[in-house]
Design an enzyme around this catalytic site. Structure first.
Site, PDB file in Angstrom:
ATOM      1  N   GLU A 288       0.868  -1.159  -0.077  1.00 18.37           N
ATOM      2  CA  GLU A 288       0.130   0.197   0.011  1.00 18.37           C
ATOM      3  C   GLU A 288       0.719   1.205   0.018  1.00 18.37           C
ATOM      4  OE1 GLU A 288      -4.124  -0.755   1.773  1.00 18.37           O
ATOM      5  OE2 GLU A 288      -3.012   0.840   3.154  1.00 18.37           O
ATOM      6  N   HIS A 309       7.671 -27.115  -0.806  1.00 12.49           N
ATOM      7  CA  HIS A 309       6.891 -28.257  -1.255  1.00 12.49           C
ATOM      8  C   HIS A 309       5.805 -27.620  -2.103  1.00 12.49           C
ATOM      9  CE1 HIS A 309       9.191 -30.994   1.040  1.00 12.49           C
ATOM     10  NE2 HIS A 309       9.381 -30.126   1.810  1.00 12.49           N
ATOM     11  N   LYS A 423     -14.221   0.400  -3.998  1.00  9.93           N
ATOM     12  CA  LYS A 423     -15.211   0.875  -3.079  1.00  9.93           C
ATOM     13  C   LYS A 423     -16.190   1.617  -3.831  1.00  9.93           C
ATOM     14  CE  LYS A 423     -12.393   1.640   0.912  1.00  9.93           C
ATOM     15  NZ  LYS A 423     -11.958   2.682   2.003  1.00  9.93           N
TER      16      LYS A 423
HETATM   17  O1  PA5 Z   1      -3.502   1.137   6.170  1.00 10.81           O
HETATM   18  C1  PA5 Z   1      -4.327   1.926   5.741  1.00 10.81           C
HETATM   19  O2  PA5 Z   1      -4.718   2.688   5.757  1.00 10.81           O
HETATM   20  C2  PA5 Z   1      -5.562   0.872   5.398  1.00 10.81           C
HETATM   21  O3  PA5 Z   1      -5.212  -0.271   5.158  1.00 10.81           O
HETATM   22  C3  PA5 Z   1      -6.860   1.032   6.324  1.00 10.81           C
HETATM   23  O4  PA5 Z   1      -6.266   0.543   7.489  1.00 10.81           O
HETATM   24  C4  PA5 Z   1      -7.976   0.363   5.925  1.00 10.81           C
HETATM   25  O5  PA5 Z   1      -8.444   0.559   4.753  1.00 10.81           O
HETATM   26  C5  PA5 Z   1      -9.140   0.275   6.864  1.00 10.81           C
HETATM   27  O6  PA5 Z   1      -9.615   1.525   7.014  1.00 10.81           O
HETATM   28  P1  PA5 Z   1     -10.361   2.085   8.533  1.00 10.81           P
HETATM   29  O7  PA5 Z   1      -9.474   2.024   9.472  1.00 10.81           O
HETATM   30  O8  PA5 Z   1     -10.624   3.516   8.052  1.00 10.81           O
HETATM   31  O9  PA5 Z   1     -11.445   1.045   8.610  1.00 10.81           O
END
Ligand code: PA5
Length: 446
Positions: A288, A309, A423
């Protein structure tokens, strides 16, 4: 035995030279300066840098809440997705008994929800919860993420029906933004105890906030040792401008040079199943943070020797686009030796008397050499043992190395614009108010 997490680039040396790693690492000291000065991309999200100090004042409250939940229930459901659950799970799975659910001691079970929208998964969880005395921790920074919001609605309803609204309220903890989002308003309306995710800490960098620390404390792990380990790693990385002794600078530089040599997939390799979720956390952190603007190293993971394996064949012999980051744990916490057998029917007497860790270390060394011979550069990260202190070191190490690496790649390591695409489509397809026009267009494509 080394005292701290250490990095060894010997098995990458056929692919990149140590001199070029040192040169890029030394140049990258400026990225640490940029992080410290808060002048780089994503500078609204640098709160994690000083968490090892800043979180200390909250530890008493986190521990007290953990004690409260342990005293009123014997199971906690941790609801969250991505950065709002992976760090906690990584630490809990690394440091807990591998067969926790089967232990009959004073143990407190932790289960997870809100990471998927699978009907069977949630239904099976509800079936278990029917017969259990449980609490809920709902974690969402935005307070509006669909997966955890759905799980929370269903589980809250289940708990309220089971023990009544008031009692349920005392067993629900919300961890969310200080002001915004549906979870914050629900906490306020219903009087749930709540913790704040600081504005300047993004989800994937939040393990050392209540997001990670509360579930970890409930599972019985010493969160002070975890934070101490992170603090030590902060000293060795954020506060260390000498490239050759700064493992985060070396790791960030090495993986970028390996990328430049044509290897675009990094596989995290652990030789213990306990690190499985650490790799999941790491994949999210790096995927990310770096995978944007058409750039980035694709993070993958394997568990060894299990995957020798299955994926072992590809790593040894498939497309030469891979490199590995191998996490070695020098000493296990427990001991099992292989017994001698009189008739040696399984022909294992040649290793009789040896500890399993010795066999495992040899499997690791053998794999390293074989993969190296097969054209796979390997970065080795070693910790003395898998405990709370060194797990804290691992967390801070990978976080700061990720930020430095993102700056080397010239991306903003603290945003995640790509996560929105699915989303928008999902909301449109579900006819969420405001998404009607987009929904119409999408439905024509299906
Ligand atoms: O690292 C990040 O920002 C994302 O992975 C969020 O943690 C994830 O999308 C969950 O978001 P939220 O905490 O707003 O529910």
């Amino acid at each position: 035995m080394k005292e701290n997490l250490s990095i060894n680039l010997k098995n990458a040396s056929g692919f990149i030279s140590y001199e070029e790693v040192i040169a890029l690492a030394q140049q990258s000291v400026r990225h640490i300066d940029t992080l410290n000065a808060g002048t780089g991309a994503g500078n609204d999200f640098l709160g994690w840098l000083s968490l090892p100090d800043d979180i200390i004042q909250q530890l008493d409250r986190i521990e007290n809440t953990a004690l409260h939940l342990r005293s009123v229930s014997d199971l906690t459901v941790v609801i969250g997705i991505g950065g709002s659950y992976l760090g906690a799970r990584a630490v809990i799975e690394a440091l807990s008994h591998s067969f926790s659910p089967l232990l009959k001691s004073t143990h407190h079970d932790i289960v997870y929800a809100g990471q998927n929208i699978c009907e069977d998964y949630l239904s099976e969880l509800l079936e278990i919860l029917d017969g259990r005395n449980y609490s809920i921790i709902a974690i969402s920074k935005s307070g509006t993420t669909t997966e955890p919001a759905i799980a929370f609605r269903i589980l809250k309803d289940h708990l309220e029906k089971k023990i009544g609204k008031e009692a349920a309220g005392s067993r629900i903890i919300a961890i969310t933004d200080s002001r915004k989002g549906a979870l914050r308003s629900m906490a306020e309306t219903n009087g749930y105890e709540s913790f704040v995710i600081p504005d300047n800490v993004g989800g994937r960098y939040s393990v050392l906030t209540p997001v990670g620390l509360l579930p970890i404390a409930i599972s019985g792990i010493d969160i002070r040792m975890l934070v101490n380990g992170a603090k030590k790693m902060e000293e060795l990385t954020r506060k260390n401008k000498n490239a050759s002794s700064n493992p985060a600078l070396l790791y960030a530089a090495a993986r970028n040079l390996i990328l430049q040599s044509g290897k675009s997939i990094e596989i995290m390799v652990g030789f213990t199943p306990k690190l499985h979720f650490m790799a999941e956390w790491w994949k999210q952190l790096y995927g990310e943070s770096e995978g944007k603007d058409g750039k980035g190293i694709f993070p993958a993971s394997v568990d060894m020797t299990t995957d020798l394996h299955s994926l072992g064949q590809y790593i040894q012999d498939g497309q030469r686009i891979l490199f590995e980051t191998m996490i070695s744990v020098e000493s296990p916490s427990r001991m099992v030796t292989i017994p001698e057998e009189k008739d040696d029917s399984d022909q294992l007497n040649y290793i009789a008397g040896k500890r399993l860790s010795e066999v495992n270390h040899n499997a690791e060394k053998g794999t390293t050499l074989a993969h190296n011979d097969g054209g796979v550069p390997i970065v080795s990260i070693t910790i003395p043992t898998l405990d709370a202190y060194y797990t804290g070191q691992i967390i801070y190490f990978f976080e700061i190395a990720c930020a430095i690496s993102g700056y080397i790649l010239d991306v903003n390591p603290f945003d995640q614009p790509g996560v929105e695409a699915y989303k928008t489509n999902m909301f449109a397809l579900l006819n969420k108010p405001g998404f009607e026009a987009a929904g119409k267009k999408l439905k024509e494509r299906i």
